[in-house]
Scaffold this motif. Structure first.
Motif, PDB file in Angstrom:
ATOM      1  N   ASP A 150      37.023 -33.018  -5.384  1.00  0.00           N
ATOM      2  CA  ASP A 150      35.986 -33.450  -6.321  1.00  0.00           C
ATOM      3  C   ASP A 150      35.462 -32.239  -7.115  1.00  0.00           C
ATOM      4  N   THR A 151      35.213 -31.133  -6.428  1.00  0.00           N
ATOM      5  CA  THR A 151      34.762 -29.942  -7.166  1.00  0.00           C
ATOM      6  C   THR A 151      35.899 -29.357  -8.006  1.00  0.00           C
ATOM      7  N   SER A 152      37.086 -29.236  -7.421  1.00  0.00           N
ATOM      8  CA  SER A 152      38.201 -28.634  -8.155  1.00  0.00           C
ATOM      9  C   SER A 152      38.521 -29.447  -9.405  1.00  0.00           C
ATOM     10  N   PHE A 153      38.563 -30.755  -9.256  1.00  0.00           N
ATOM     11  CA  PHE A 153      38.961 -31.586 -10.389  1.00  0.00           C
ATOM     12  C   PHE A 153      37.821 -31.770 -11.387  1.00  0.00           C
ATOM     13  N   ALA A 154      36.586 -31.619 -10.931  1.00  0.00           N
ATOM     14  CA  ALA A 154      35.478 -31.603 -11.879  1.00  0.00           C
ATOM     15  C   ALA A 154      35.611 -30.380 -12.785  1.00  0.00           C
ATOM     16  N   GLU A 171      25.966 -27.842  -9.542  1.00  0.00           N
ATOM     17  CA  GLU A 171      24.777 -28.693  -9.632  1.00  0.00           C
ATOM     18  C   GLU A 171      25.126 -30.145  -9.331  1.00  0.00           C
ATOM     19  N   LEU A 172      26.238 -30.604  -9.861  1.00  0.00           N
ATOM     20  CA  LEU A 172      26.646 -31.985  -9.599  1.00  0.00           C
ATOM     21  C   LEU A 172      27.015 -32.169  -8.130  1.00  0.00           C
ATOM     22  N   LYS A 173      27.630 -31.146  -7.559  1.00  0.00           N
ATOM     23  CA  LYS A 173      27.975 -31.238  -6.132  1.00  0.00           C
ATOM     24  C   LYS A 173      26.714 -31.389  -5.295  1.00  0.00           C
ATOM     25  N   LEU A 174      25.710 -30.563  -5.576  1.00  0.00           N
ATOM     26  CA  LEU A 174      24.455 -30.666  -4.829  1.00  0.00           C
ATOM     27  C   LEU A 174      23.816 -32.031  -5.044  1.00  0.00           C
ATOM     28  N   ALA A 175      23.804 -32.482  -6.280  1.00  0.00           N
ATOM     29  CA  ALA A 175      23.219 -33.791  -6.575  1.00  0.00           C
ATOM     30  C   ALA A 175      23.969 -34.879  -5.809  1.00  0.00           C
ATOM     31  N   ILE A 182      17.413 -27.939  -5.319  1.00  0.00           N
ATOM     32  CA  ILE A 182      17.128 -26.516  -5.107  1.00  0.00           C
ATOM     33  C   ILE A 182      16.036 -26.083  -6.061  1.00  0.00           C
ATOM     34  N   ASP A 183      15.507 -24.879  -5.800  1.00  0.00           N
ATOM     35  CA  ASP A 183      14.460 -24.326  -6.653  1.00  0.00           C
ATOM     36  C   ASP A 183      15.053 -23.697  -7.909  1.00  0.00           C
ATOM     37  N   THR A 184      14.180 -23.471  -8.880  1.00  0.00           N
ATOM     38  CA  THR A 184      14.529 -22.571  -9.973  1.00  0.00           C
ATOM     39  C   THR A 184      13.535 -21.420  -9.927  1.00  0.00           C
ATOM     40  N   LEU A 185      13.888 -20.320 -10.538  1.00  0.00           N
ATOM     41  CA  LEU A 185      12.966 -19.187 -10.590  1.00  0.00           C
ATOM     42  C   LEU A 185      11.751 -19.572 -11.443  1.00  0.00           C
ATOM     43  N   THR A 186      10.602 -19.057 -11.066  1.00  0.00           N
ATOM     44  CA  THR A 186       9.411 -19.232 -11.892  1.00  0.00           C
ATOM     45  C   THR A 186       9.533 -18.306 -13.104  1.00  0.00           C
ATOM     46  N   PRO A 187       8.783 -18.581 -14.155  1.00  0.00           N
ATOM     47  CA  PRO A 187       8.803 -17.674 -15.313  1.00  0.00           C
ATOM     48  C   PRO A 187       8.486 -16.234 -14.896  1.00  0.00           C
ATOM     49  N   ASP A 188       7.528 -16.068 -14.005  1.00  0.00           N
ATOM     50  CA  ASP A 188       7.204 -14.731 -13.501  1.00  0.00           C
ATOM     51  C   ASP A 188       8.412 -14.053 -12.882  1.00  0.00           C
ATOM     52  N   PRO A 203      23.111 -22.554  -7.991  1.00  0.00           N
ATOM     53  CA  PRO A 203      23.719 -23.745  -7.374  1.00  0.00           C
ATOM     54  C   PRO A 203      25.062 -23.454  -6.687  1.00  0.00           C
ATOM     55  N   VAL A 204      25.837 -22.523  -7.196  1.00  0.00           N
ATOM     56  CA  VAL A 204      27.123 -22.229  -6.552  1.00  0.00           C
ATOM     57  C   VAL A 204      26.883 -21.614  -5.173  1.00  0.00           C
ATOM     58  N   LYS A 205      25.978 -20.662  -5.103  1.00  0.00           N
ATOM     59  CA  LYS A 205      25.665 -20.064  -3.796  1.00  0.00           C
ATOM     60  C   LYS A 205      25.041 -21.107  -2.863  1.00  0.00           C
ATOM     61  N   ALA A 206      24.214 -21.958  -3.428  1.00  0.00           N
ATOM     62  CA  ALA A 206      23.594 -23.014  -2.606  1.00  0.00           C
ATOM     63  C   ALA A 206      24.669 -23.925  -2.024  1.00  0.00           C
ATOM     64  N   ALA A 207      25.642 -24.286  -2.843  1.00  0.00           N
ATOM     65  CA  ALA A 207      26.716 -25.141  -2.354  1.00  0.00           C
ATOM     66  C   ALA A 207      27.564 -24.408  -1.311  1.00  0.00           C
ATOM     67  N   ASP A 208      27.745 -23.123  -1.506  1.00  0.00           N
ATOM     68  CA  ASP A 208      28.483 -22.319  -0.522  1.00  0.00           C
ATOM     69  C   ASP A 208      27.752 -22.334   0.820  1.00  0.00           C
ATOM     70  N   ALA A 209      26.440 -22.164   0.781  1.00  0.00           N
ATOM     71  CA  ALA A 209      25.651 -22.205   2.021  1.00  0.00           C
ATOM     72  C   ALA A 209      25.810 -23.555   2.718  1.00  0.00           C
ATOM     73  N   LEU A 210      25.757 -24.604   1.926  1.00  0.00           N
ATOM     74  CA  LEU A 210      25.905 -25.952   2.476  1.00  0.00           C
ATOM     75  C   LEU A 210      27.233 -26.084   3.216  1.00  0.00           C
ATOM     76  N   MET A 211      28.303 -25.599   2.588  1.00  0.00           N
ATOM     77  CA  MET A 211      29.635 -25.741   3.172  1.00  0.00           C
ATOM     78  C   MET A 211      29.807 -24.846   4.406  1.00  0.00           C
TER      79      MET A 211
END
Lengths: 415, 415, 415, 415
Positions: C352-356, C389-393, C399-405, D239-247
């Motif tokens: 699924d990841t490879s073919f995506a 991102e799609l794999k996680l979804a 997951i988090d994103t960095l804050t502007p700071d 997200p790539v590192k996050a997915a790596d951790a998951l796996m």
């Protein structure tokens, strides 16, 4: 009662801090402390405790005291006795007889002083206290029973029982699942590596680690070595345990064959002179030697010391021995049990389960010991279950119970 | 003797090839086969075997025959019976009564036909054969004893013994260390994942796997799941086992809480209806369900089937159930034990140790059974040791023995 | 367009079931299928796909078709082509040219037929299609670009590019993190053991497994072997990778030294004749041999076959070779890549990841390929991120994103 | 030259013992020391070293000196500077400017004093020395180049290069495989746990460990946590590192969701204020906090300190903070990098590879730096290979090389 033996009363504050830290991390004992304080199950009982005398043991002693007991405490190994903890306990009003670095004679004398309390109940670690009790028949009438912490003491108690020479019941804490599954496997398993890393500042990953003995402790040590990235060779005389090690990813071979491959050799056998002159001769330059078993002479340190042409400290807790052929061998913690000589012993949460077994077993003896025959006894299953339940609760974990249907189904087989 | 029941005599060649393959990979049984052939310990004995009837069991039956026995074989589970292996054994001249896909009535009838041999010795797997024997009192005088392979059969034998209703001694193979340490932990541990991977072609890494039951089998299943990269949640009613799971890196929680997190649920409890309607309702879309316990109804498949609005095969050994709320649940192997229904059962080397215990225990009964009381007995320690020694030898591994000094030292404690 | 080559059109229903199963387990492609259907990014484009032709590849082809493309499909390895899947795709209206067990000449002819579509875009696995395209200059003007799946094809594309002989841009899917971190490590890592267990019904725990090659695939294979309880020896010519293996708990040594210790040898090198006559001579009786690399001749099967005095099937996918000295060697899957020859290839979620990556890269080429120079290109980082991102979804993970700071802080270093 | 800054010259003997110990365990540097002594590649060169100033760094400095260089040494972090090592190096005749516990101003001043040597070559750790050099243009003409040890310094060097403001070439040691595969993964991975265990005497098994950041260091920390029996939750913004951790068997979730489940939180991000007030508010009573990243403020210690209603030492290196709601939070090592503040930093053999890269890179700059443009450069592949070869040799491990046939085969693809 005998006056206290406390080497450094002025260190009580440090000891109290240590005890406070472990109390924060021993939720089962905290729960039992409250319970004991409310119910006073040991009211009027005299208890002697002889276990590695550091903060966790100190907290156990305080819990017993909270339960109404008068408590005397002595150590079980001069290396593990912490003088600050001794001071703190003394300040709390317990009877204390211990000193870090005591000689064997002093150790014996301190145990004797503790026994002068004329205990109803004793907690022993290795069987020395029980031996001494049998040498003082005048004390025996008061003794209700003893609890024994370790494998070595279990063997001695069983030998006495078989020989018809056990004067009171002994509960074998070590044989409870909540003891060996956690204390032996995970307590020893982790703390040995804590000691090795602390003593050496060397990497475990990529090393060839030879573990001699694959009992519960050895299995824990080997499993953690694998978890830290080592290749593990196991040497074991019991073929079933040897096969178990094999199936768990270890190589298995005779010790003499393993020696030239070792970066680190760990003895975990309970047998004196596990690592003998012929093995020492087969090791490579720069090999590390450590003992994780109960006795300091699992490695033949005497031979090592006499054979070496030079011997000097290389780092705190590491001694270097230059052999006549030029090889250096590096001994950790003088051959004493490495998790205690080079680190702080078992983690607090591990001792929380072991000592909860102790506290509940002491209570069990206080309440039912009079009706127990003078034999070596397993800890009642209900105590094991209770400790596990408290451990889960302390970790904020809930589990299911069987439904009535499932119980009926299960019992159907048994009907 | 009753005429054979063999569904496909023409498949004997395939069966022989299968048996040849496992023989190559069962060095302990090969060794015992030679020994039995030379010593004829079972000469004149009639033996009935009722174990999952595939190649490894077939080889055990041949070893017993080599030891001089007349052997009748029947299956223990209609799904696991391999008709080609049945044909091959029949061609070898053994008595065979089995058919893949037999109905419960047929199964019972086949067992009856096998028992018509009037056995001296029986090997049972689950306890059905022992039950049937007790229903035929005319057979009992000849019976010397039985060997029982699994936990479930052990429970039944013990229940009978406690009730004073056991007519002959039963050796509890399952309680030998060489059984549960290898068969339950590593046999079930690996083959369950063989079955899951084969049935689904899905990845284990990254999945949340819920393992219900943390006995020896469940522990093996959970350990291998971790080794394959899964996150493991364990559900367990015994607090000690639950705490053990926790210390081995698993999460522990009630089943109903675990369900909505599961990608795959595995039952390993020995308890009917472990996974019940309320759990099925809590699972997410696309969850996989499999059973690794002895009984096919640990998952409430009946409910699943009746509740589903659509049910269709999605892949060999995978059935999809569309629930009224639209979720699909994916059941592996119809809820039958997944390592047998979706793969080839335990690995050959694993059954080599288990069946070596059987062969030596049958021999032990033949030689000493007459003097054993009609009770549930542990396998003699010497047999356990012998099997482990043979296993090590078969893996070309040598181990040390204690020196006389060390024995003396160890025994010093015991003197 | 050329008429289809479909061996068994009557098997379409089975093929459709297989595709349906993987669709259920490929959430990323499902998401892209919807997106492609709505946005038609490939409208008017002709695409040729040459990848192991089984269900997962089929679904990729359907996703491309959903995006508006006219699609022709051929296999990349005659062993991996599933005739039922071919039939199902043909029934869906795609152009199909493939047959399980095709000869090398047929394979080449089928690729030619597929290329008669005169593609704008191609997906290749190993580089054969790209080679053939360069042999047909009349097709090149229409070609926008290609996507290459594996290491071997990456090497060929780079070699062409260096030599100035690449006629169009090639996107190197294999070099994307979402490819090698998952497909090579976990896809190969798991499916190789699926193949070995399925082919042999033998235990991995307790075995000595020799893994030759410690690239991403070899590392995955070795890690899973450890997770299944094996002792692992790694043989590797790159000292950095060798040291990495050492630090991950493997033993490292030259192959000839490892051979006499092996229970199972696995080649994962991409190099022909990795396991040569001198190594075969050094193996013990009963050793298992399998290949997990791209090429069937990493093991010198030709030599094995010519040298053996007897050769016969021992189990489906296992051939036994009796050597002149009496030893038996057991070859899995004829030396073809074991996860495909003995099992179902990579798990669905892995592909699924490879073919995506493939689907989004094909789209990228369709949209931007005209402006790319004829060179070997990395997949744009944004595609890698999107797939993760799609794999996680798809795994319901946020997951988090960095804050502007935090971004400002991080960028402070970069300002 | 500036006079030395040495706080405790009387501690030189202890420092020498420490250096002697690491020398015994750094076989690669020993080999390079001999080589450098014989070949004098740094004759006439002035070198300034600014790396965590403890025994391993000291030995690197001595190796550089053996190669002919005049060497000045200063620390890179006031907490990691060991005064006894400083004294020992000074006694050896190197220029020393460092003191344990120095203020930021002092640190800067010491670096300035070291730079007064007017170096040809510098070894930096974090980029501060390179920054200071650019502030002193009079020194730049002599500078041939610099080597940078860590990720943070790499980012700064690259930023300078991109901005066209780098005055000399910088070799990025951190980007060499022999650096990050060993130092980041295994060095940080192990030593962080050494620090945590030493500081707390608590068990890792059974704990829920939250690791924030899954770069090479975070991956090492998480892998070792699993190896020690913990359940691991990873929080990661990529997200790539996050997915790596998951796996790899970790749970992945946003930090705020992870906090209430944590027994221990570890920051490994390189980002200031990774653990912020809202996270601190979400933690449970008794949670442990530690930082394994380069900067001391990854945990918002300032907020913690200002918010707490009580703050007191609970154990050496553990501070307890009582929050207004009554919860206690336990901070390790004051939030400084835990493997250095609570233990002895990376193991010796790990720094052996990292510093071998440094030594050979310094030599490379000395020999070829003049021809390198003022940019951020990768370490030449040949140096990486050489270090790995020496590492294997130091572990007494041999590996194969490709045969000419295999090379030809491999190169065939490339022709």
């Amino acid at each position: 009662m005998q006056p206290n033996v406390v080497a450094h009363p002025e260190w009580a504050a440090e000891g109290t801090q240590r005890i406070d830290w472990v109390r924060r991390n021993m939720p089962i004992l905290r729960q039992l402390e409250e319970e004991f304080r409310a119910q006073q199950p040991l009211a009027g009982k005299r208890v002697v405790v002889s276990v590695h005398l550091e903060a966790k043991t100190a907290y156990l002693a305080l819990v017993l005291r909270a339960g109404g007991a008068e408590v005397a405490v002595t150590g079980s190994n001069p290396e593990s006795t912490k003088d600050d903890v001794v001071a703190a306990l003394a300040e709390e009003g317990l009877h204390l007889y211990a000193r870090h670095g005591a000689t064997p004679e002093e150790m014996r004398r301190y145990m004797g002083l503790a026994l002068d309390l004329s205990p109803h109940l004793v907690i022993d670690d290795g069987g020395d206290l029980v031996e001494l009790l049998h040498e003082r028949p005048e004390l025996l009438p008061d003794v209700i029973g003893a609890c024994e912490e370790t494998t070595s003491g279990v063997m001695r108690a069983r030998a006495r029982a078989r020989a018809g020479q056990l004067a009171f019941p002994v509960l074998l804490i070590n044989e409870a699942r909540c003891k060996y599954l956690f204390d032996n496997v995970h307590g020893t398993g982790q703390s040995v590596w804590d000691g090795v890393m602390r003593a050496t500042n060397l990497v475990v990953a990529g090393k060839t680690v030879v573990v001699i003995g694959y009992g519960w402790c050895g299995k824990g040590v080997a499993t953690r070595a694998q978890g830290l990235g080592a290749r593990v060779i196991v040497c074991e005389v019991d073929p079933v345990k040897a096969a178990d090690a094999l199936m768990n990813g270890c190589q298995v071979m005779p010790l003499l064959e393993a020696c030239p491959q070792a970066d680190l050799v760990l003895t975990v056998t309970g047998i004196r002179h596990t690592l003998r002159p012929e093995h020492l001769a087969a090791l490579r330059d720069n090999t590390l030697l450590a003992n994780a078993g109960h006795f300091w002479d699992e490695i033949d340190v005497t031979h090592l010391r006499s054979e070496a042409v030079e011997c000097r400290p290389l780092r705190t807790h590491v001694e270097g021995f230059r052999m006549p052929d030029g090889r250096w061998l590096h001994l950790l913690g003088g051959g004493n049990i490495v998790n205690i000589s080079c680190a702080d012993g078992h983690p607090a949460e591990i001792m929380d389960t072991s000592f909860a077994l102790q506290a509940l077993s002491v209570r069990h003896l206080a309440e039912h010991g009079a009706s127990l025959p003078p034999d070596a006894h397993l800890v009642p299953e209900a105590i094991d279950q209770r400790v596990a339940e408290l451990k889960l609760a302390g970790s904020r974990i809930r589990i299911d119970t069987l439904t009535p249907d499932q119980v009926a189904y299960r019992d159907g087989w048994e009907a």
